[in-house]
Write an enzyme that holds these catalytic residues in place. Structure first.
Site, PDB file in Angstrom:
ATOM      1  N   ASP A  64       0.248   4.553   4.741  1.00  0.00           N
ATOM      2  CA  ASP A  64      -1.105   4.450   4.180  1.00  0.00           C
ATOM      3  C   ASP A  64      -1.418   3.029   3.706  1.00  0.00           C
ATOM      4  O   ASP A  64      -0.583   2.381   3.066  1.00  0.00           O
ATOM      5  CB  ASP A  64      -1.244   5.392   2.982  1.00  0.00           C
ATOM      6  N   HIS A 121      -5.086   2.388   2.695  1.00  0.00           N
ATOM      7  CA  HIS A 121      -6.147   2.718   1.735  1.00  0.00           C
ATOM      8  C   HIS A 121      -6.935   1.499   1.249  1.00  0.00           C
ATOM      9  O   HIS A 121      -7.045   1.259   0.037  1.00  0.00           O
ATOM     10  CB  HIS A 121      -5.556   3.479   0.550  1.00  0.00           C
ATOM     11  N   ASP A 150      -4.784   6.691   7.288  1.00  0.00           N
ATOM     12  CA  ASP A 150      -5.316   6.470   5.945  1.00  0.00           C
ATOM     13  C   ASP A 150      -5.553   4.979   5.713  1.00  0.00           C
ATOM     14  O   ASP A 150      -4.908   4.342   4.865  1.00  0.00           O
ATOM     15  CB  ASP A 150      -4.389   7.063   4.876  1.00  0.00           C
ATOM     16  N   ASP A 202     -10.707   4.389   1.923  1.00  0.00           N
ATOM     17  CA  ASP A 202     -10.796   5.139   0.661  1.00  0.00           C
ATOM     18  C   ASP A 202      -9.811   4.596  -0.380  1.00  0.00           C
ATOM     19  O   ASP A 202      -8.778   4.018  -0.060  1.00  0.00           O
ATOM     20  CB  ASP A 202     -10.553   6.639   0.871  1.00  0.00           C
ATOM     21  N   ARG A 203     -10.175   4.830  -1.628  1.00  0.00           N
ATOM     22  CA  ARG A 203      -9.385   4.422  -2.797  1.00  0.00           C
ATOM     23  C   ARG A 203      -9.440   2.910  -3.027  1.00  0.00           C
ATOM     24  O   ARG A 203      -9.782   2.464  -4.108  1.00  0.00           O
ATOM     25  CB  ARG A 203      -7.920   4.853  -2.667  1.00  0.00           C
ATOM     26  N   ASN A 237      -5.687  11.759   7.317  1.00  0.00           N
ATOM     27  CA  ASN A 237      -6.644  12.724   6.772  1.00  0.00           C
ATOM     28  C   ASN A 237      -7.862  12.062   6.140  1.00  0.00           C
ATOM     29  O   ASN A 237      -8.878  12.722   5.912  1.00  0.00           O
ATOM     30  CB  ASN A 237      -5.954  13.636   5.739  1.00  0.00           C
ATOM     31  N   HIS A 238      -7.803  10.761   5.854  1.00  0.00           N
ATOM     32  CA  HIS A 238      -8.971  10.064   5.310  1.00  0.00           C
ATOM     33  C   HIS A 238      -9.847   9.472   6.412  1.00  0.00           C
ATOM     34  O   HIS A 238     -10.892   8.899   6.087  1.00  0.00           O
ATOM     35  CB  HIS A 238      -8.539   8.969   4.333  1.00  0.00           C
ATOM     36  N   HIS A 254       0.949  11.323  10.637  1.00  0.00           N
ATOM     37  CA  HIS A 254       0.458  10.975   9.301  1.00  0.00           C
ATOM     38  C   HIS A 254       0.918  11.975   8.255  1.00  0.00           C
ATOM     39  O   HIS A 254       1.531  11.605   7.247  1.00  0.00           O
ATOM     40  CB  HIS A 254      -1.064  10.897   9.269  1.00  0.00           C
ATOM     41  N   ARG A 303      -2.851  20.819  -2.125  1.00  0.00           N
ATOM     42  CA  ARG A 303      -3.976  20.140  -1.474  1.00  0.00           C
ATOM     43  C   ARG A 303      -5.132  21.090  -1.168  1.00  0.00           C
ATOM     44  O   ARG A 303      -6.192  20.655  -0.720  1.00  0.00           O
ATOM     45  CB  ARG A 303      -3.501  19.463  -0.187  1.00  0.00           C
ATOM     46  N   HIS A 312       1.262   9.713   4.146  1.00  0.00           N
ATOM     47  CA  HIS A 312       0.486  10.757   3.468  1.00  0.00           C
ATOM     48  C   HIS A 312       0.769  10.926   1.982  1.00  0.00           C
ATOM     49  O   HIS A 312      -0.067  11.462   1.247  1.00  0.00           O
ATOM     50  CB  HIS A 312       0.713  12.098   4.188  1.00  0.00           C
TER      51      HIS A 312
END
Length: 880
Positions: free
Chosen positions: A623, A625, A655, A658-659, A687-688, A740, A804, A831
């Protein structure tokens, strides 16, 4: 006339031209007949090139004058002389003096002036009618009425403009006859046309562009690039304002369509007139350009061209045989099986996709619908030139002054950046190198489609010549066509073609000048002969495409490298600009450029399998992010000289957004490197990379905040359109499964993963297997609830992921069964954030890697994994 015109174009000079339209009244009828000369079955107006003396300069004056052609000649006298010669052998006089009926002014800035084509009309006495009509059919002159002109088939008139002129003269005479003031002093009036490059290129707002206007910007053309096309058109068409097949046949041959020039011309000729206007010529060249993407507006125009290319009888329908020809070309360009049995089966599948039944021909609307909805795939490789038309034209003698100044780049003023002094960047980047940032412009580009031809095949799969060097394991090696110069900092500063160095005597014998030809072919003596040989040898064509793409990877003016250069500017601290800030960059242009980048990379993803199969050495990152700072740290530590010069593959597990604050910059960088090294840089979907998740987190709002609500929404949609097509898993060296989230609950074989739809807009509803791969987790102690053990037992080691609130958890039994079932030894996934940047579980066979430090303000480290020499090595990056 054709030979004369060819000679005029060949010597590189243009002159004023005078044409004459001779007409006479038909005895006893109220209609006109117009006189034409005939050559090779084509009718044309008699004309003469007007050569004028150069203006005398003052003594010592060596400065060229923009008005150096004297225009003190008597054009009407020239017109009368032409008319007299045309009527040679016939007695009689002309009833009127020559009158100007059409004036066409052509502007070419590089030639410092304009040139004009003047058309005069002359009325001959009626006795000419009797004499001319009594001539045998073999006579080279023809007299036709306006009605007869309308009935002529395409190609029987040199240019259809002749009909417009005849109509103008006929209508003017009717008005004069009805006028009481009709007399010798009456004039017809002239049709005036001015032809220049600006009207097509300038004055169109980006938001108001049609798909055709967007196509012209798709290859990244700037004003100079368009001027090159314009000058080629003028030299091919002058003194007319359209080109016919013979005018550009040689050009089309050089671009890769030897013996197929007529089909390409038909693809350009959307009005089916047998002639191309300046607009049609421009759009046709942009459609075949190697840098034009095959997405959105440009894709529709290109598909219309492709349809016309295969519509040999021009009935707006594709017969079964024409669909088969298209399928055969797609398979051949992808390097796949083209046996008749395979092509027949593939054609049958295509017809089912198009909804064709009972041998009914395929309509254009059905074709566009199937391609637009991604039901029929592979058209992106069709109708592609061997080399960009701009590149070809600027490397020939016709445009020597543009060899250095013109490329498929953008105006340096299109992206306004604050002026930088003599300071340098954090790694020594100079102001001159920052000029690359100014090349950015909004352009719908890139498949860089020519590289897209290769995106579904690794370099090793591209056919090589019999003389290529072969290793012990059977893989063939070939010599790269260039040498790269690298600074101590790792930055690439220059590239040179080995063939150019050989010709300059710097190296002795590379073999590159003869490698394109077969052992039975003579050595090519010119680029033209080389292209012709490559067209005859399929493997040579693939090699030529491969080398062109390889060179493009280091071209500083390419889309990917321009984006990387812009991100360098974003990263560095400069005067009046902090690090990780865009400063005074025009964000509208940047947003448009990122949209182009997304369109280009989407096609790369579309042509990759859903389950990648890679080899070592391979770096694996988890990730990110939106952590652009850490991504740069990985770059400097792992691929400082770029992925092309680093002997490893790179796999990112998803990923990307985001964040973090820099999701769009992370995406832009990774997409740029994917374009730059599509066979070494691989991105999986996390998943993002899903719209609903981004709207709940930060990436959607980030796009709107950086680019504004309207453009930001378009950028966000373009990014997600690329995400929709990303691969979902990878296997390295046939043993290590990379994903992922986590292993899916899979009943069948791994080949089931290939059946996952692409694009995958809504993974949760469209493919639960894909959703699991993006979301599943290994079970931890805190995941056990009442009934969890029973659920694991009943579902072969899988249970609902309550933490989740979606997807599944898996235990050691499910994990071991997965490895055994598919012959795997390890799984690498992302993940989950880990304090050390990684975690090892399941007896060392399951590894989690996380590549964004200080995630959400925490203290975690960033790590990656290296697979090499049968070892799995964890590398932690110091991001402090």
């Amino acid at each position: 006339m054709s030979a004369k015109m060819s000679q005029m174009q060949g010597n590189g000079k243009l002159h004023d031209v005078v044409s004459v339209l001779v007409y006479f009244k038909t005895k006893g009828k109220h209609e006109l007949r117009f006189l034409f000369c005939e050559l090779g079955g084509s009718l044309y107006l008699p004309w003469e090139e007007v050569k004028m003396k150069e203006r005398c300069r003052r003594v010592g004056d060596t400065t060229p004058s923009p008005e150096h052609w004297r225009r003190d000649v008597s054009y009407d006298k020239i017109a009368r002389d032409i008319a007299v010669r045309t009527m040679e052998g016939m007695s009689g006089q002309f009833s009127t003096a020559p009158q100007l009926v059409q004036l066409t002014r052509v502007f070419i800035s590089d030639l410092e002036g304009h040139y004009q084509h003047l058309v005069f009309c002359v009325q001959a006495e009626e006795k000419f009618s009797t004499q001319l009509l009594a001539k045998p059919p073999s006579d080279h002159r023809r007299a036709l009425t306006l009605a007869e002109l309308y009935n002529l088939k395409r190609g029987q008139l040199e240019r259809r403009d002749i009909i417009t002129l005849a109509e103008h003269v006929s209508h003017a005479l009717c008005r004069l006859m009805q006028s009481k003031s009709a007399g010798k002093s009456d004039t017809f009036g002239a049709l005036v046309r001015e032809v220049g490059v600006g009207w097509l290129w300038e004055g169109q707002e980006d938001g108001q562009m049609s798909s055709y206007q967007a196509l012209l910007r798709a290859p990244g053309y700037n004003h100079d690039s368009v001027s090159v096309l314009y000058e080629e058109f003028i030299r091919s068409s002058y003194p007319h304002t359209t080109v016919c097949l013979n005018d550009i046949k040689e050009l089309l041959s050089h671009l890769g369509w030897k013996d197929k020039e007529e089909s390409v011309f038909r693809a350009f000729d959307k009005e089916k007139t047998g002639e191309l206007s300046l607009e049609e010529f421009f759009y046709g060249m942009a459609a075949i350009d190697t840098k034009t993407n095959h997405g959105q507006g440009p894709a529709e125009v290109r598909c219309r061209c492709i349809f016309r290319y295969y519509d040999t009888n021009e009935d707006d329908r594709l017969e079964i045989s024409e669909v088969e020809a298209m399928v055969r070309d797609i398979e051949a360009l992808h390097g796949r099986d083209t046996s008749q049995q395979t092509i027949t089966a593939k054609t049958k599948e295509a017809l089912q996709i198009f909804g064709v039944v009972d041998q009914v021909p395929l309509s254009l609307s059905s074709f566009l619908s199937a391609v637009g909805n991604l039901k029929f795939r592979g058209t992106s490789v069709l109708l592609r030139a061997l080399v960009s038309p701009i590149m070809h034209l600027t490397s020939t003698h016709r445009h020597p002054s543009r060899k250095r100044s013109v490329s498929s780049d953008c105006s340096e003023n299109d992206l306004k950046i604050q002026k930088v002094g003599s300071d340098t960047g954090l790694d020594g980047t100079t102001d001159n190198e920052l000029e690359a940032v100014k090349m950015l412009v909004g352009r719908d580009l890139v498949d860089q489609e020519l590289p897209m031809v290769l995106s579904s095949n690794s370099e090793a799969s591209i056919p090589l010549s019999e003389g290529a060097f072969q290793s012990q394991d059977g893989q063939k090696y070939s010599l790269a066509q260039h040498t790269v110069k690298v600074r101590r900092s790792g930055q690439i500063t220059d590239i040179h073609r080995l063939l150019d160095m050989e010709r300059a005597g710097e190296v002795s014998d590379t073999g590159l000048d003869t490698d394109e030809a077969s052992d039975h072919s003579p050595d090519p003596k010119s680029p033209k002969e080389l292209v012709q040989q490559c067209m005859k040898i399929p493997t040579a064509r693939h090699r030529l495409i491969n080398r062109f793409q390889s060179y493009e990877a280091f071209d500083t003016k390419s889309l990917s490298n321009e984006m990387v250069a812009a991100l360098r500017f974003f990263e560095h601290q400069k005067k009046n600009k902090p690090a990780l800030h865009w400063g005074e960059v025009d964000m509208v242009k940047l947003g448009q450029y990122i949209i182009s980048l997304c369109n280009a990379v989407r096609e790369k993803f579309e042509n990759e399998p859903r389950l990648l199969r890679l080899s070592t050495p391979c770096y694996i990152l988890g990730d990110l992010h939106g952590n652009f700072r850490d991504l740069v740290c990985f770059e400097k530590g792992l691929w400082r000289v770029g992925p092309q010069l680093t002997p490893a593959n790179f796999l990112f597990l998803g990923d990307y957004v985001d964040r973090g604050a820099y999701g769009i910059e992370v995406v832009a960088y990774l997409f740029a490197l994917k374009l730059q090294a599509s066979n070494k840089f691989f991105l999986l979907r996390g998943n993002h990379e899903v719209r609903e998740i981004q709207q709940a987190f930060t990436f959607h709002s980030e796009c709107l905040q950086k680019f504004g609500e309207r453009l930001g929404q378009s950028v966000w949609e373009a990014v997600n359109s690329a995400f929709d097509c990303m691969p979902l898993a990878a296997i390295v060296d046939k043993r290590i499964f990379c994903i992922h989230g986590g292993i899916p609950k899979l009943e069948g074989s791994l080949s089931e993963l290939e059946k996952i739809p692409c694009p995958l807009v809504h993974p949760e509803s469209e493919s639960y297997t894909a959703w699991q791969m993006m979301w599943n987790d290994p079970i931890a102690a805190e995941d056990f609830h009442d009934g969890t053990e029973k659920e694991l037992e009943e579902n072969k080691g899988f249970a609902y992921n309550y933490k989740r609130q979606t997807a599944l958890l898996f235990n050691r039994a499910a994990f071991d069964n997965f490895l055994k079932q598919f012959g795997l030894t390890h799984v690498v996934r992302a993940h989950e954030v880990k304090q050390a940047g990684f975690e090892i579980q399941q007896g060392g066979q399951l590894m989690t890697v996380f590549s964004s430090s200080h995630y959400c303000g925490g203290s975690n480290e960033a790590a990656c994994i290296l697979l090499h020499n049968y070892q799995i090595r964890v590398i932690r990056i110091d991001t402090s």
